[in-house]
Design a protein around this motif. Structure first.
Motif, PDB file in Angstrom:
ATOM      1  N   ASN A 201      15.009  23.466  -7.869  1.00 56.99           N
ATOM      2  CA  ASN A 201      15.923  24.664  -7.552  1.00 56.99           C
ATOM      3  C   ASN A 201      16.254  25.782  -8.564  1.00 56.99           C
ATOM      4  OD1 ASN A 201      15.696  24.190  -4.706  1.00 56.99           O
ATOM      5  ND2 ASN A 201      17.407  22.788  -4.882  1.00 56.99           N
ATOM      6  N   SER A 202      16.665  24.991  -9.889  1.00 59.84           N
ATOM      7  CA  SER A 202      17.098  25.979 -10.759  1.00 59.84           C
ATOM      8  C   SER A 202      15.857  26.339 -11.772  1.00 59.84           C
ATOM      9  CB  SER A 202      18.343  25.315 -11.512  1.00 59.84           C
ATOM     10  OG  SER A 202      17.534  24.210 -12.080  1.00 59.84           O
ATOM     11  N   LYS A 203      14.446  25.789 -11.567  1.00 58.85           N
ATOM     12  CA  LYS A 203      13.546  25.854 -12.338  1.00 58.85           C
ATOM     13  C   LYS A 203      13.636  25.283 -13.745  1.00 58.85           C
ATOM     14  CE  LYS A 203      11.417  28.762  -9.065  1.00 58.85           C
ATOM     15  NZ  LYS A 203      12.064  28.229  -8.024  1.00 58.85           N
ATOM     16  N   GLY A 204      14.384  24.537 -13.806  1.00 60.10           N
ATOM     17  CA  GLY A 204      14.759  23.677 -15.210  1.00 60.10           C
ATOM     18  C   GLY A 204      14.277  22.286 -15.102  1.00 60.10           C
ATOM     19  N   VAL A 205      14.962  21.691 -15.900  1.00 64.83           N
ATOM     20  CA  VAL A 205      14.703  20.359 -16.257  1.00 64.83           C
ATOM     21  C   VAL A 205      15.845  19.667 -16.353  1.00 64.83           C
ATOM     22  CG1 VAL A 205      12.377  20.327 -17.206  1.00 64.83           C
ATOM     23  CG2 VAL A 205      14.365  20.328 -18.722  1.00 64.83           C
ATOM     24  N   PHE A 206      15.813  18.161 -15.844  1.00 64.36           N
ATOM     25  CA  PHE A 206      17.250  17.482 -16.176  1.00 64.36           C
ATOM     26  C   PHE A 206      17.215  17.039 -17.507  1.00 64.36           C
ATOM     27  CE2 PHE A 206      16.689  17.667 -11.599  1.00 64.36           C
ATOM     28  CZ  PHE A 206      18.236  18.009 -10.990  1.00 64.36           C
ATOM     29  N   GLU A 207      18.312  16.992 -18.087  1.00 66.70           N
ATOM     30  CA  GLU A 207      18.448  16.864 -19.537  1.00 66.70           C
ATOM     31  C   GLU A 207      18.224  15.399 -19.824  1.00 66.70           C
ATOM     32  OE1 GLU A 207      19.168  18.150 -22.612  1.00 66.70           O
ATOM     33  OE2 GLU A 207      18.558  19.997 -21.421  1.00 66.70           O
ATOM     34  N   HIS A 208      18.983  14.576 -18.853  1.00 70.94           N
ATOM     35  CA  HIS A 208      19.012  13.078 -19.394  1.00 70.94           C
ATOM     36  C   HIS A 208      17.734  12.313 -19.041  1.00 70.94           C
ATOM     37  CE1 HIS A 208      22.912  13.206 -19.994  1.00 70.94           C
ATOM     38  NE2 HIS A 208      23.350  13.920 -19.232  1.00 70.94           N
ATOM     39  N   LEU A 209      16.835  13.010 -18.209  1.00 69.43           N
ATOM     40  CA  LEU A 209      15.371  12.388 -17.855  1.00 69.43           C
ATOM     41  C   LEU A 209      14.486  12.992 -18.604  1.00 69.43           C
ATOM     42  CD1 LEU A 209      15.271  10.159 -15.704  1.00 69.43           C
ATOM     43  CD2 LEU A 209      14.408  11.778 -14.058  1.00 69.43           C
ATOM     44  N   LYS A 210      14.361  14.104 -19.274  1.00 73.08           N
ATOM     45  CA  LYS A 210      13.256  14.745 -19.937  1.00 73.08           C
ATOM     46  C   LYS A 210      12.598  13.897 -20.870  1.00 73.08           C
ATOM     47  CE  LYS A 210      15.554  17.527 -23.090  1.00 73.08           C
ATOM     48  NZ  LYS A 210      16.426  18.604 -23.519  1.00 73.08           N
ATOM     49  N   ASP A 211      13.158  13.291 -21.527  1.00 75.54           N
ATOM     50  CA  ASP A 211      12.510  12.519 -22.593  1.00 75.54           C
ATOM     51  C   ASP A 211      12.177  11.112 -22.247  1.00 75.54           C
ATOM     52  OD1 ASP A 211      13.042  14.516 -24.280  1.00 75.54           O
ATOM     53  OD2 ASP A 211      15.053  13.942 -25.194  1.00 75.54           O
TER      54      ASP A 211
ATOM     55  N   TYR B 148       0.888  -1.217  -0.131  1.00 76.09           N
ATOM     56  CA  TYR B 148      -0.069   0.005  -0.073  1.00 76.09           C
ATOM     57  C   TYR B 148       0.991   1.145  -0.148  1.00 76.09           C
ATOM     58  CZ  TYR B 148      -3.088   3.573   1.735  1.00 76.09           C
ATOM     59  OH  TYR B 148      -3.896   4.648   1.602  1.00 76.09           O
ATOM     60  N   ASN B 149       0.899   1.906  -0.965  1.00 73.14           N
ATOM     61  CA  ASN B 149       1.582   3.256  -1.383  1.00 73.14           C
ATOM     62  C   ASN B 149       0.880   4.126  -2.203  1.00 73.14           C
ATOM     63  OD1 ASN B 149       3.936   5.019  -0.920  1.00 73.14           O
ATOM     64  ND2 ASN B 149       5.274   3.249  -0.784  1.00 73.14           N
ATOM     65  N   GLU B 150       1.446   5.388  -2.295  1.00 71.21           N
ATOM     66  CA  GLU B 150       1.012   6.169  -3.321  1.00 71.21           C
ATOM     67  C   GLU B 150       2.061   6.439  -4.301  1.00 71.21           C
ATOM     68  OE1 GLU B 150      -1.462   8.823  -1.288  1.00 71.21           O
ATOM     69  OE2 GLU B 150      -1.321   9.885  -3.126  1.00 71.21           O
ATOM     70  N   ILE B 151       1.723   6.596  -5.644  1.00 68.04           N
ATOM     71  CA  ILE B 151       2.718   6.959  -6.593  1.00 68.04           C
ATOM     72  C   ILE B 151       2.536   8.563  -7.133  1.00 68.04           C
ATOM     73  CG2 ILE B 151       3.509   6.486  -9.157  1.00 68.04           C
ATOM     74  CD1 ILE B 151       3.265   3.470  -8.638  1.00 68.04           C
ATOM     75  N   GLY B 152       3.466   9.369  -7.069  1.00 67.62           N
ATOM     76  CA  GLY B 152       3.281  10.623  -7.164  1.00 67.62           C
ATOM     77  C   GLY B 152       3.768  10.668  -8.710  1.00 67.62           C
ATOM     78  N   ASP B 153       3.474  12.009  -9.314  1.00 70.30           N
ATOM     79  CA  ASP B 153       3.717  12.265 -10.663  1.00 70.30           C
ATOM     80  C   ASP B 153       5.144  11.978 -10.904  1.00 70.30           C
ATOM     81  OD1 ASP B 153       3.518  13.511 -13.113  1.00 70.30           O
ATOM     82  OD2 ASP B 153       3.541  15.227 -12.466  1.00 70.30           O
ATOM     83  N   PRO B 154       5.468  11.165 -11.932  1.00 69.02           N
ATOM     84  CA  PRO B 154       6.790  10.987 -12.224  1.00 69.02           C
ATOM     85  C   PRO B 154       7.643  12.119 -12.922  1.00 69.02           C
ATOM     86  CG  PRO B 154       5.376   9.614 -13.250  1.00 69.02           C
ATOM     87  CD  PRO B 154       4.486  10.281 -12.577  1.00 69.02           C
ATOM     88  N   ASN B 155       6.823  13.045 -13.431  1.00 70.44           N
ATOM     89  CA  ASN B 155       7.321  14.123 -14.039  1.00 70.44           C
ATOM     90  C   ASN B 155       7.870  15.032 -13.026  1.00 70.44           C
ATOM     91  OD1 ASN B 155       7.321  13.818 -16.949  1.00 70.44           O
ATOM     92  ND2 ASN B 155       4.834  13.924 -16.593  1.00 70.44           N
ATOM     93  N   ALA B 156       7.631  14.934 -11.819  1.00 68.97           N
ATOM     94  CA  ALA B 156       8.160  15.865 -10.784  1.00 68.97           C
ATOM     95  C   ALA B 156       9.741  15.520 -10.495  1.00 68.97           C
ATOM     96  CB  ALA B 156       7.481  15.383  -9.519  1.00 68.97           C
ATOM     97  N   LEU B 157      10.086  14.429 -11.046  1.00 65.66           N
ATOM     98  CA  LEU B 157      11.333  14.064 -10.871  1.00 65.66           C
ATOM     99  C   LEU B 157      12.368  14.710 -12.006  1.00 65.66           C
ATOM    100  CD1 LEU B 157      11.735  10.075  -9.967  1.00 65.66           C
ATOM    101  CD2 LEU B 157      12.368  12.076  -8.677  1.00 65.66           C
TER     102      LEU B 157
END
Lengths: 609, 357
Positions: free
Chosen positions: A550-560, A536-545
């Protein structure tokens, strides 16, 4: 294994036998019907009335037949048809109403072109398919690709299915609307050898229809009459679209890809995102819809605030609730609440605090005093909810805050994780109390960075703070004297369910021999038992990762990640801390070891009400 | 420097600078750069005896060790070279007939057991002149360079011995060794990898991306979910920055959590170490300040936020992982336990060179 297989085979054989029998019967009846229709194309009015009678007889015949042996069937074919035909003129015209309906039917039929007829058939077929889906999940997949939309030749297949299934049921009406050309086509196709798959589909449809026949008999009749009126066209369109989407290969692909980005261990936890736009237009109370949206967007987080918001929404719901005169107040309110709660559950799974509050509300609602007016009942429930919110959340927090203050020593370095409202309050109040100086280490983690919120509140009060991310915990832990953690829930087996990362901190604190204090109000105690973070758990939005808060950007290697089939970010919300890693649980009742949860759980319900 | 060669001092300063500002990243590139520098010294520096050369090398080693206390690899390469110089010198110095006798003696177990500091062969002064020394050294160094070059591949070749099918492997951050290792698992063995992203740099994403492109199922989790996930993990395979003399690790921040959680759930922890990462340095848990490297906190708590003015934030780069949490090391040639590290160190470096001062 072998035995099993044998059993399965035997079962299959058993199933197959009646199928074959039935199939022959059905085809036979189709023929009788077509003959009948050929002959009586004009006598529509009489036919309508005759149908009911005919249907009954047909049904009897079917039942009889299915009991009989196969060989008889072919011989009897002609007599059956004769019987049906004979029966029809016998039935007298009794009421003008059905006739009128039949006329309507006819007129609407004339208006709508052949296509609409076909689509109407499809509507029926679709309905059939739905029923089948209810009966056996697999049936639908076999069935649904059958009714192909446009080409006339293919169009006959749904017609066949429908005819077969409806024949013993009710829909003799149909026979009226089937134009001659179609009929001819139908007979043609019958002459053709039917493919295996088709046959199976037909059989399945028949079987399902037969199982349902008795319950649906009346329903169907009514529906069949209703359907002929104006909504038919639009419905038919819908159905067509449905069929198209079902058929299109893209849908299967999308299904596949949605399965791709699910972690195997957590497949059971993935939930369909509830479409709030649709829900907003529905019959839910606006307060509930708003709350649902707030839950879904994580505007309201933390089990205390979620519980507060839930109680408030429930209050509004109860105030605005008007009991229908023919219903019992408590029952009606209970269903109203249940519906709202189910909606909220879809927005985001309930917090344990909410589940407990809901349980309490349900008990309140069910305690009915027949002397009270509805308004009094509402008032009583609302008062009780207010008391619950005040006692279980507000007063409990105050009491815990006091207990924590006692445990803080001079020059303590207190480590805390994330942003628990309870811990925040306790630390701020202890600091304001002023007799002890301490400093706080706020540990935070991606992706939510809730600790920054905590940091704001603490620095505002002038508490000296240190801030690290969770992977630097072993760097800071040697300096820490106490660990203070919040909890999402305390489970009956003494495990602490909390923000993911809590267990990790407790483990490291334990390895450095730093005491771990978990603060938790008793309204978050749960009957549930659990030993891992998976069930029993909850899965949050994967896009949050993917986002870098902090930098208001996205992570290059994960964005696609969505376009890379083997890459899956996983954003878990909770984890489970075993009791051996927790030194003490601070509750409003007392400072307890984790294992005493069960004692409190047993005593508590009687106190509450 | 003794040789007074300003050219080499400048070169060394440049190397140190490049490593410091991150122009040269990754243990492999760093060691390669240092090796090239030392080769330059051997080739072009004015030295006549082994002793002179050793002094130069030792000087360089001392400088890099002081300048970059956390990058033990640079000094390790210097130590390795010192050991090679000693070996080559001894070989040249030894009379022909003694050679074979000595070889047989070296292999004897008896000798291994009875040997102590008193009956070790007397120290030579390395002052004798040998014309062949330079050439021999260069040949030997070529071998070392090859070894360095192949270290990741040699490691990866052992993958099939350690990963079985349907395994769930957890790793942390990004390590070239781990990447190659996992990619060289035979394709028919389907396994899944869970990667803790290792905030704030989140280099784990890089590994996940790369593995996913090789059709290995990769799940990225935040560092906070390590414990939650660990109960289902079969194996932890991580890389490390360096291995300390006691068998402990100086690894990426978060490694301690991983290792401790693995211990908690009795999951084996396998550490991939190319040989050049072994350092004869002792460091302890409580010496965080001496041992760690604290990075910029911009990515932890942005400087432009209001709270950042009143709050101390840290972004440590390393974690110390004590040897008791490690199940196995896998090196370029074979696997060994933390207890065996001291022995490997004594084979790789001469005990006199552990301390460069």
């Amino acid at each position: 294994m072998e035995e099993n297989q044998n059993l399965k085979k035997a079962a299959k054989r058993k199933r197959r036998k009646p199928k074959n029998k039935q199939k022959i019967i059905e085809t036979q009846i189709i023929e009788t019907e077509s003959i009948e229709m050929d002959k009586k194309q004009e006598k529509s009015k009489e036919q309508v009335l005759a149908e009911r009678q005919a249907k009954k007889t047909a049904k009897k015949q079917v039942q009889k037949k299915s009991d009989d042996v196969k060989e008889e069937i072919k011989v009897e074919q002609a007599p059956v048809a004769a019987q049906v035909i004979q029966k029809k003129p016998e039935s007298p015209v009794k009421t003008p109403v059905p006739v009128k309906k039949a006329e309507q039917v006819q007129s609407s039929q004339v208006e709508s072109a052949k296509e609409t007829e076909k689509s109407r058939d499809q509507v029926k077929a679709e309905r059939e398919a739905k029923k089948l889906a209810k009966q056996a999940g697999k049936t639908k997949t076999v069935d649904s690709p059958k009714p192909a939309p446009k080409q006339p030749e293919q169009n006959q297949k749904p017609a066949i299915i429908k005819q077969n299934s409806d024949i013993e049921l009710s829909a003799k009406m149909e026979s009226l609307h089937i134009s001659e050309s179609e009929l001819a086509a139908q007979t043609e196709t019958k002459a053709k050898p039917v493919s295996k798959a088709e046959r199976r589909a037909i059989q399945e449809a028949q079987r399902a229809a037969k199982a349902k026949q008795q319950q649906d008999k009346i329903d169907k009749q009514a529906a069949a009459v209703k359907k002929t009126s104006s909504p038919t066209e639009s419905k038919a369109k819908d159905v067509k679209q449905d069929q198209k989407t079902q058929k299109s290969p893209t849908s299967t692909i999308s299904q596949k890809s949605s399965a791709l980005h699910k972690v195997r261990l957590f497949k059971h936890l993935y939930t369909e995102k509830c479409d709030l736009k649709i829900k907003a237009n529905s019959r839910f109370h606006p307060a509930i819809v708003r709350l649902g949206a707030q839950y879904a967007n994580d505007t309201i987080v933390g089990s205390n605030s979620r519980c507060y918001a839930f109680l408030n929404a429930m209050k509004i719901l109860i105030i605005d609730f008007i009991c229908p005169s023919e219903k019992v107040f408590s029952r009606a309110l209970e269903t109203e609440i249940q519906v709202a709660v189910e909606f909220l559950q879809k927005c985001r799974p309930h917090a344990v605090s909410m589940t407990n509050a809901l349980k309490y509300i349900k008990v309140l609602v069910s305690q009915e005093n027949s002397n009270e007016s509805d308004e009094d009942k509402k008032q009583r429930i609302i008062d009780k909810i207010d008391t619950y919110a005040h006692e279980q959340i507000e007063t409990a927090a105050k009491s815990i805050s006091l207990k924590v203050r006692e445990k803080i020593a001079e020059d303590d370095v207190i480590l805390t994780y994330g942003c628990s409202s309870l811990i925040k309050r306790s630390l701020v109040e202890a600091w304001k109390d002023g007799d002890k100086k301490f400093s706080v280490v706020v540990v935070d983690s991606r992706p939510d960075h809730e600790g920054q919120e905590m940091l704001k509140s603490l620095t505002m009060e002038g508490i000296s703070c240190t801030y690290v991310l969770i992977n630097a915990i072993s760097f800071i832990m040697p300096k820490v004297t106490k660990v203070l953690l919040g909890a999402h829930a305390l489970l009956a087996n003494g495990y602490v369910m909390s923000r993911v990362g809590t267990a990790q901190i407790s483990m490291i604190a334990n390895s450095y021999n730093v005491p771990v204090l978990v603060c938790c109000e008793t309204h978050k105690f749960s009957e549930r038992v659990q030993t891992d973070s998976f069930v029993y758990n909850e899965i949050g939005d994967p896009n949050a990762l993917v986002k870098n808060k902090n930098s208001k950007g996205v992570f290059e290697h994960l964005k696609d990640w969505e376009s890379i089939p083997h890459l899956t970010p996983l954003n878990l919300r909770y984890d489970i801390t075993p009791p051996e890693l927790v030194t003490v649980v601070v509750t409003e009742v007392a400072l307890l070891p984790c294992t005493s949860v069960q004692v409190i759980l047993r005593v508590k319900p009687s106190e509450l009400i | 420097m003794v040789s007074g060669n300003i050219y080499f001092t400048a070169k060394l300063a440049e190397l140190i600078h490049d490593v410091k500002v991150g122009k040269i990243v990754g243990s492999y590139s760093i060691s390669q750069a240092m090796l090239n520098f030392l080769l330059n010294i051997i080739n072009e520096s004015k030295w006549t005896t082994a002793d002179e050369l050793m002094t130069i090398v030792r000087e360089s080693g001392k400088i890099v060790e002081n300048a970059l206390p956390t990058e033990a690899i640079l000094a390790n390469v210097a130590r390795r070279l010192l050991k090679i110089i000693r070996e080559e010198y001894d070989e040249l110095n030894m009379p022909e007939q003694n050679k074979q006798q000595d070889d047989s003696q070296a292999a004897s177990l008896q000798k291994l057991v009875t040997q102590n500091s008193e009956n070790t062969p007397s120290k030579s002064d390395y002052s004798q002149l040998h014309i062949d020394l330079r050439e021999n050294l260069i040949n030997h160094l070529q071998e070392i360079e090859n070894e360095l070059h192949l270290s990741h591949d040699n490691l990866a070749q052992q993958a099939s011995q350690h990963v079985h099918s349907a395994e769930l492997i957890l790793t942390l951050g990004y390590s070239k060794s781990v990447e190659k290792f996992l990619k060289s698992v035979p394709k028919e063995r389907k396994f899944e990898v869970v990667i803790a992203e290792c905030a704030p740099a989140c280099r784990g994403h890089m590994l996940a991306n790369s593995l996913a492109h090789s059709k290995i199922d990769s799940t990225v989790i935040p560092d906070s979910a390590i414990y939650a996930y660990m109960s289902r993990v079969n194996k932890v395979i991580i890389g490390t920055h360096s291995v300390l003399a006691n068998g402990g690790l100086r690894a990426a921040s978060g490694a301690f959590t991983v290792a401790l959680a693995a211990k908690h759930f009795s999951v084996p922890v396998i550490v991939l170490v190319p040989m050049f990462k072994m350092s004869p340095v002792f460091l302890f848990n409580y010496e965080q300040e001496a041992f760690n490297l604290v990075g910029s906190t911009q990515s932890v708590l942005p400087y432009n936020t209001k709270v950042s003015r009143q709050v101390k934030a840290y972004s440590p780069a390393f974690d110390y992982v004590p040897p008791r949490l490690i199940t196995l090391f896998i090196s370029s040639t074979n696997g060994f336990t933390p207890d065996y590290v001291y022995r490997l160190l004594s084979e790789m470096y001469h005990p006199d060179d552990y301390n460069m001062k």
